[in-house]
Design a protein around this motif. Sequence first.
Motif, PDB file in Angstrom:
ATOM      1  N   SER A  56      21.069  10.055  -2.278  1.00 50.53           N
ATOM      2  CA  SER A  56      20.793   9.463  -1.236  1.00 50.53           C
ATOM      3  C   SER A  56      19.527   9.963  -0.176  1.00 50.53           C
ATOM      4  CB  SER A  56      21.928   9.200  -0.040  1.00 50.53           C
ATOM      5  OG  SER A  56      22.482  10.800   0.091  1.00 50.53           O
ATOM      6  N   GLU A  59      16.431   9.465  -2.092  1.00 46.53           N
ATOM      7  CA  GLU A  59      15.916   7.934  -1.857  1.00 46.53           C
ATOM      8  C   GLU A  59      15.503   7.829  -0.566  1.00 46.53           C
ATOM      9  OE1 GLU A  59      18.883   5.576  -3.654  1.00 46.53           O
ATOM     10  OE2 GLU A  59      18.852   6.127  -5.435  1.00 46.53           O
ATOM     11  N   ALA A  60      16.324   8.385   0.338  1.00 45.26           N
ATOM     12  CA  ALA A  60      15.763   7.985   1.798  1.00 45.26           C
ATOM     13  C   ALA A  60      14.187   8.512   2.126  1.00 45.26           C
ATOM     14  CB  ALA A  60      16.828   8.798   2.860  1.00 45.26           C
ATOM     15  N   VAL A  63      11.784   6.155   1.027  1.00 48.42           N
ATOM     16  CA  VAL A  63      11.585   5.202   1.585  1.00 48.42           C
ATOM     17  C   VAL A  63      10.594   5.552   2.731  1.00 48.42           C
ATOM     18  CG1 VAL A  63      12.814   3.441   3.212  1.00 48.42           C
ATOM     19  CG2 VAL A  63      13.514   4.150   1.037  1.00 48.42           C
ATOM     20  N   LEU A  87      17.951   1.805  -6.621  1.00 51.12           N
ATOM     21  CA  LEU A  87      17.548   2.640  -5.374  1.00 51.12           C
ATOM     22  C   LEU A  87      18.532   2.119  -4.368  1.00 51.12           C
ATOM     23  CD1 LEU A  87      15.271   4.595  -4.204  1.00 51.12           C
ATOM     24  CD2 LEU A  87      14.575   2.651  -2.877  1.00 51.12           C
ATOM     25  N   THR A  88      19.900   2.454  -4.910  1.00 53.79           N
ATOM     26  CA  THR A  88      20.994   1.845  -3.908  1.00 53.79           C
ATOM     27  C   THR A  88      21.992   2.832  -3.361  1.00 53.79           C
ATOM     28  OG1 THR A  88      22.401   1.962  -5.929  1.00 53.79           O
ATOM     29  CG2 THR A  88      21.274  -0.093  -5.687  1.00 53.79           C
ATOM     30  N   VAL A  90      20.985   4.124  -0.697  1.00 54.92           N
ATOM     31  CA  VAL A  90      20.404   4.174   0.744  1.00 54.92           C
ATOM     32  C   VAL A  90      20.965   2.652   1.083  1.00 54.92           C
ATOM     33  CG1 VAL A  90      18.719   5.756   0.686  1.00 54.92           C
ATOM     34  CG2 VAL A  90      18.225   3.431   0.040  1.00 54.92           C
ATOM     35  N   GLN A  92      20.639  -0.959   2.069  1.00 52.94           N
ATOM     36  CA  GLN A  92      19.673  -2.041   1.598  1.00 52.94           C
ATOM     37  C   GLN A  92      19.092  -2.825   2.998  1.00 52.94           C
ATOM     38  OE1 GLN A  92      18.817  -2.005  -1.831  1.00 52.94           O
ATOM     39  NE2 GLN A  92      19.903   0.126  -1.312  1.00 52.94           N
ATOM     40  N   THR A  93      18.217  -2.102   3.463  1.00 49.97           N
ATOM     41  CA  THR A  93      17.424  -2.817   4.736  1.00 49.97           C
ATOM     42  C   THR A  93      16.378  -3.801   3.985  1.00 49.97           C
ATOM     43  OG1 THR A  93      15.812  -1.095   5.023  1.00 49.97           O
ATOM     44  CG2 THR A  93      18.180  -0.800   6.211  1.00 49.97           C
ATOM     45  N   VAL A  96      13.893  -1.438   2.608  1.00 45.78           N
ATOM     46  CA  VAL A  96      14.194  -0.943   1.314  1.00 45.78           C
ATOM     47  C   VAL A  96      14.049  -1.963   0.135  1.00 45.78           C
ATOM     48  CG1 VAL A  96      16.097   0.120  -0.289  1.00 45.78           C
ATOM     49  CG2 VAL A  96      15.600   1.008   2.258  1.00 45.78           C
ATOM     50  N   SER A  97      14.127  -3.019   0.456  1.00 47.38           N
ATOM     51  CA  SER A  97      13.908  -4.137  -0.488  1.00 47.38           C
ATOM     52  C   SER A  97      12.452  -4.499  -0.661  1.00 47.38           C
ATOM     53  CB  SER A  97      14.852  -5.501   0.144  1.00 47.38           C
ATOM     54  OG  SER A  97      16.010  -5.393   0.212  1.00 47.38           O
ATOM     55  N   ARG A 100      11.481  -1.534  -3.013  1.00 45.41           N
ATOM     56  CA  ARG A 100      11.841  -1.819  -4.462  1.00 45.41           C
ATOM     57  C   ARG A 100      10.858  -3.083  -4.949  1.00 45.41           C
ATOM     58  NH1 ARG A 100      18.218  -2.069  -4.433  1.00 45.41           N
ATOM     59  NH2 ARG A 100      17.757  -2.277  -6.642  1.00 45.41           N
TER      60      ARG A 100
END
Length: 247
Positions: A56, A59-60, A63, A87-88, A90, A92-93, A96-97, A100
Amino acid sequence: MKIGLFIPCFIDAFFPEVGIATLQLLERFDLDVVYPPDQTCCGQPLANSGFETDASGAEALFVRNFGGFDYIVGPSGSCVHHIRHHLTAVEQTEVVSDIRARTYELVEFLHDILKVDAFPWARFPHKVGLHNSCGTLRGLGHARASELREPPFSKPESLLCKVEGLELVAASRPDECCGFGGLFSVVNESVSAKMGSDKVRDFAQAKADYIVSADSSCLMHQRGCAERDNVAIKFIHIAQILNGAAA
């Protein structure tokens, strides 16, 4: 078009020439390319090891680094596959979507988004064997997997065929894994080494001067196998050829 340049950590550490070639190649198309200096690992090794939640933090950070770009482009199919499909760790705002969806591997960005039809600066007068990594082939759809009954296509071949002097040669088992597989090569060392040796010898029998791939990790593994087995073959990332690398 504003591009966020995503250079995976192992390329930054071991193959900086691939990152440089990617930057130079993208800039040839008059793109505004930005390299976020705080980027680190995308979290793929942790996620692949079964420690998805521990990824996390990485990944954060990804982002935070790559929000606001039109596209994020990286020269590594496996890392891009992780961002797009895994990328899961974090929340899924919407941001983020969007990140991706806008993250592309270099070959597919050149082929699908820019639709490049020529590399007039590139000349590579050698026989080249193309290695499609498992992730780029089946995860990103770089080419048709041989087990599928669909019309054949290959995005990297389409780009390489536009390079003057380059001759593509085919391995007898083009889709066969080279045995790297990230941690697979660590926990199954002997099997991995045998698979890598088989792959290299397959290309050597096809009379390839170079093995080219969109994944430096696979090239690194195969290079080690070739050196140990005394197979006279060279290795190069596709970004370097398309950017006009000298032989």
